[in-house]
Design a protein around this motif. Structure first.
Motif, PDB file in Angstrom:
ATOM      1  N   ALA A  32       3.737  58.776  28.063  1.00 56.02           N
ATOM      2  CA  ALA A  32       3.057  59.549  27.406  1.00 56.02           C
ATOM      3  C   ALA A  32       3.562  61.064  27.737  1.00 56.02           C
ATOM      4  O   ALA A  32       3.759  61.762  26.705  1.00 56.02           O
ATOM      5  CB  ALA A  32       1.428  59.624  28.006  1.00 56.02           C
ATOM      6  N   LEU A  36       6.504  61.342  25.127  1.00 58.69           N
ATOM      7  CA  LEU A  36       5.643  61.513  23.816  1.00 58.69           C
ATOM      8  C   LEU A  36       5.266  63.107  23.961  1.00 58.69           C
ATOM      9  O   LEU A  36       4.646  63.712  23.111  1.00 58.69           O
ATOM     10  CB  LEU A  36       4.434  60.754  23.764  1.00 58.69           C
ATOM     11  CG  LEU A  36       4.501  59.362  23.664  1.00 58.69           C
ATOM     12  CD1 LEU A  36       3.304  58.640  23.545  1.00 58.69           C
ATOM     13  CD2 LEU A  36       5.488  58.893  22.637  1.00 58.69           C
ATOM     14  N   ILE A  38       2.987  64.183  25.835  1.00 61.64           N
ATOM     15  CA  ILE A  38       1.218  64.525  25.816  1.00 61.64           C
ATOM     16  C   ILE A  38       0.819  64.298  27.365  1.00 61.64           C
ATOM     17  O   ILE A  38       1.246  63.384  28.169  1.00 61.64           O
ATOM     18  CB  ILE A  38       0.982  63.184  25.037  1.00 61.64           C
ATOM     19  CG1 ILE A  38       1.042  63.188  23.631  1.00 61.64           C
ATOM     20  CG2 ILE A  38      -0.726  63.047  25.190  1.00 61.64           C
ATOM     21  CD1 ILE A  38       0.585  61.944  23.046  1.00 61.64           C
ATOM     22  N   ASN A  40      -1.244  63.583  29.528  1.00 58.04           N
ATOM     23  CA  ASN A  40      -2.519  62.908  29.543  1.00 58.04           C
ATOM     24  C   ASN A  40      -2.966  62.734  31.154  1.00 58.04           C
ATOM     25  O   ASN A  40      -2.675  62.204  31.982  1.00 58.04           O
ATOM     26  CB  ASN A  40      -2.068  61.295  29.343  1.00 58.04           C
ATOM     27  CG  ASN A  40      -3.405  60.580  29.297  1.00 58.04           C
ATOM     28  OD1 ASN A  40      -4.665  61.000  29.552  1.00 58.04           O
ATOM     29  ND2 ASN A  40      -3.313  59.213  29.491  1.00 58.04           N
ATOM     30  N   HIS A  43      -4.924  59.876  32.630  1.00 57.24           N
ATOM     31  CA  HIS A  43      -4.235  58.534  33.117  1.00 57.24           C
ATOM     32  C   HIS A  43      -4.837  58.086  34.332  1.00 57.24           C
ATOM     33  O   HIS A  43      -5.243  56.790  34.390  1.00 57.24           O
ATOM     34  CB  HIS A  43      -2.736  58.930  33.334  1.00 57.24           C
ATOM     35  CG  HIS A  43      -2.065  57.786  33.440  1.00 57.24           C
ATOM     36  ND1 HIS A  43      -1.578  56.639  32.530  1.00 57.24           N
ATOM     37  CD2 HIS A  43      -1.481  57.270  34.717  1.00 57.24           C
ATOM     38  CE1 HIS A  43      -0.928  55.822  33.178  1.00 57.24           C
ATOM     39  NE2 HIS A  43      -0.911  56.189  34.727  1.00 57.24           N
ATOM     40  N   GLY A  80      -5.687  52.507  23.531  1.00 58.83           N
ATOM     41  CA  GLY A  80      -5.203  53.580  23.579  1.00 58.83           C
ATOM     42  C   GLY A  80      -4.470  54.030  22.191  1.00 58.83           C
ATOM     43  O   GLY A  80      -4.366  54.912  21.921  1.00 58.83           O
ATOM     44  N   TYR A  84      -5.277  57.594  20.807  1.00 63.23           N
ATOM     45  CA  TYR A  84      -4.035  58.414  20.177  1.00 63.23           C
ATOM     46  C   TYR A  84      -4.338  58.950  18.783  1.00 63.23           C
ATOM     47  O   TYR A  84      -4.189  59.960  18.438  1.00 63.23           O
ATOM     48  CB  TYR A  84      -2.667  57.985  20.405  1.00 63.23           C
ATOM     49  CG  TYR A  84      -1.490  58.623  19.954  1.00 63.23           C
ATOM     50  CD1 TYR A  84      -1.087  59.659  20.360  1.00 63.23           C
ATOM     51  CD2 TYR A  84      -1.185  58.327  18.346  1.00 63.23           C
ATOM     52  CE1 TYR A  84      -0.239  60.500  19.707  1.00 63.23           C
ATOM     53  CE2 TYR A  84      -0.405  59.203  17.754  1.00 63.23           C
ATOM     54  CZ  TYR A  84       0.128  60.384  18.408  1.00 63.23           C
ATOM     55  OH  TYR A  84       0.845  60.982  17.707  1.00 63.23           O
ATOM     56  N   LYS A 195       4.393  56.483  17.975  1.00 57.97           N
ATOM     57  CA  LYS A 195       3.627  57.048  19.184  1.00 57.97           C
ATOM     58  C   LYS A 195       2.287  56.470  19.482  1.00 57.97           C
ATOM     59  O   LYS A 195       2.032  56.229  20.634  1.00 57.97           O
ATOM     60  CB  LYS A 195       3.338  58.672  18.760  1.00 57.97           C
ATOM     61  CG  LYS A 195       4.879  59.343  18.668  1.00 57.97           C
ATOM     62  CD  LYS A 195       4.351  60.767  18.240  1.00 57.97           C
ATOM     63  CE  LYS A 195       4.003  61.538  19.622  1.00 57.97           C
ATOM     64  NZ  LYS A 195       4.040  63.045  19.069  1.00 57.97           N
ATOM     65  N   GLU A 196       1.592  55.867  18.397  1.00 55.22           N
ATOM     66  CA  GLU A 196       0.393  55.261  18.803  1.00 55.22           C
ATOM     67  C   GLU A 196       0.567  54.150  19.467  1.00 55.22           C
ATOM     68  O   GLU A 196      -0.231  53.491  20.594  1.00 55.22           O
ATOM     69  CB  GLU A 196      -0.165  54.705  17.262  1.00 55.22           C
ATOM     70  CG  GLU A 196      -1.515  54.084  17.123  1.00 55.22           C
ATOM     71  CD  GLU A 196      -1.844  53.658  16.012  1.00 55.22           C
ATOM     72  OE1 GLU A 196      -2.357  52.330  16.019  1.00 55.22           O
ATOM     73  OE2 GLU A 196      -1.975  54.355  15.265  1.00 55.22           O
ATOM     74  N   PHE A 199       1.801  55.079  23.072  1.00 61.29           N
ATOM     75  CA  PHE A 199       0.398  55.535  23.863  1.00 61.29           C
ATOM     76  C   PHE A 199      -0.413  54.220  24.364  1.00 61.29           C
ATOM     77  O   PHE A 199      -0.971  54.304  25.314  1.00 61.29           O
ATOM     78  CB  PHE A 199      -0.481  56.590  23.043  1.00 61.29           C
ATOM     79  CG  PHE A 199      -1.419  57.184  23.710  1.00 61.29           C
ATOM     80  CD1 PHE A 199      -0.986  58.392  24.762  1.00 61.29           C
ATOM     81  CD2 PHE A 199      -2.749  57.032  24.122  1.00 61.29           C
ATOM     82  CE1 PHE A 199      -1.646  59.163  25.612  1.00 61.29           C
ATOM     83  CE2 PHE A 199      -3.418  57.665  25.264  1.00 61.29           C
ATOM     84  CZ  PHE A 199      -3.100  58.618  25.672  1.00 61.29           C
ATOM     85  N   ALA A 202       1.032  52.904  27.370  1.00 66.96           N
ATOM     86  CA  ALA A 202       0.766  53.762  28.355  1.00 66.96           C
ATOM     87  C   ALA A 202      -0.574  53.384  28.910  1.00 66.96           C
ATOM     88  O   ALA A 202      -1.028  53.135  30.248  1.00 66.96           O
ATOM     89  CB  ALA A 202       0.973  55.055  27.950  1.00 66.96           C
TER      90      ALA A 202
END
Length: 291
Positions: A32, A36, A38, A40, A43, A80, A84, A195-196, A199, A202
């Motif tokens: 992530a 990406l 991001i 997060n 997490h 997830g 996202y 990316k979806e 994530f 992740a």
């Protein structure tokens, strides 16, 4: 400070096993945050959620959490992906993916924690699996199964995700997103969908890490905060986008923590992660396997 070779060998062995678990904790951050971009912060909350799912699995359904972890991971992966999409629609699509996005993840973290408190209370919970009480001896080194099993599972998960990343079209597209978003479009992939999926992986890895966490120690809803610094330190130390680097960094951190705890006392252990992070930023900002 008391020193003996037996203590040293056991500290290194424990550090390696702890590092395998730390690798599982940091996989989602590497994907992530590193790939990406991001941040997060939620997490660790997803990790704790995985711990309580494992608790329900054994105490509510009588199913070994190692057996149900796959179902939890699939549920985490699907959640997830939806998560996202919401993040993309409300923040990333509009370009508000920095401070406002960070506040969004903080909010999600507290919502998860409060929800767990309302359902389970603030008491510590631990799962009791009789076979995990076994300890094996290799010479003077003791290998407790309660620590060794999560280590093996964590490393296996990292290897599986690395193989997926390196040998499938979607996996290579995820790696490409970390380098050049426009290049992903040129090869015919939808970067948002890529990316979806990333994530989702992740979050799914965080759920499995939570299952491993409650195998190692007792948990309560806010315990995930203890792993925020460690997870991001491992990500940076490993090279941000490198899963093999994440494993190496996790092992380094695990050994450093157990050595510190054994010879200097456990109160010094939390400072190790941040010390390694500062040293990495100062002397090798790209990390161990960074480019």
């Amino acid at each position: 400070m008391d020193f003996s070779w037996d203590l040293l060998l056991n500290a290194v062995a424990s550090g390696i096993m702890l590092g395998g678990f730390y690798a599982a904790v940091a996989i989602g951050v590497t994907i992530a945050f590193g790939m990406l971009d991001i941040v997060n912060i939620a997490h660790p909350a997803f990790i704790v959620l995985g711990s309580f799912l494992a608790y329900l699995s054994i105490n509510g359904l009588g199913i070994d959490p190692f057996l149900s972890a796959g179902v939890f991971a699939v549920a985490g992966f699907l959640f997830g992906r939806v998560f996202y999409r919401a993040y993309y629609y409300f923040f990333e699509r509009r370009g508000d993916d920095s401070l406002q996005g960070l506040a969004f993840f903080f909010g999600i973290m507290f919502i998860v924690e409060i929800s767990l408190v309302l359902v389970f209370g603030v008491d510590y919970r631990l799962i009791d699996l009789p076979y995990l009480a076994r300890t094996y001896e290799i010479g003077v080194v003791q290998i407790p199964l309660r620590l060794a099993a999560p280590c093996v599972a964590g490393v296996a998960m990292l290897v599986a995700i690395q193989l997926y990343m390196s040998r499938t079209f979607t996996g290579r597209a995820i790696l490409a997103v970390a380098q050049d978003l426009e290049a992903v479009r040129f090869v015919g992939a939808d970067p948002i969908r890529v990316k979806e999926i990333a994530f989702g992986i992740a979050v799914g890895s965080a759920i499995i890490a939570g299952v491993l966490l409650i195998v190692i120690q007792s948990v309560e809803p806010s315990i995930g905060r203890e792993f925020i610094g460690r997870a991001f330190a491992i990500c940076v130390l490993g090279g941000m986008t490198s899963l093999p680097g994440t494993l190496i960094a996790a092992m380094i951190l695990g050994i450093a923590e157990t050595m510190t705890s054994t010879f200097f006392g456990p109160s010094w252990s939390p400072a190790v992660a941040f010390g390694l992070l500062l040293a990495t930023l100062a002397f090798r900002p790209a990390g161990i396997l960074g480019r």
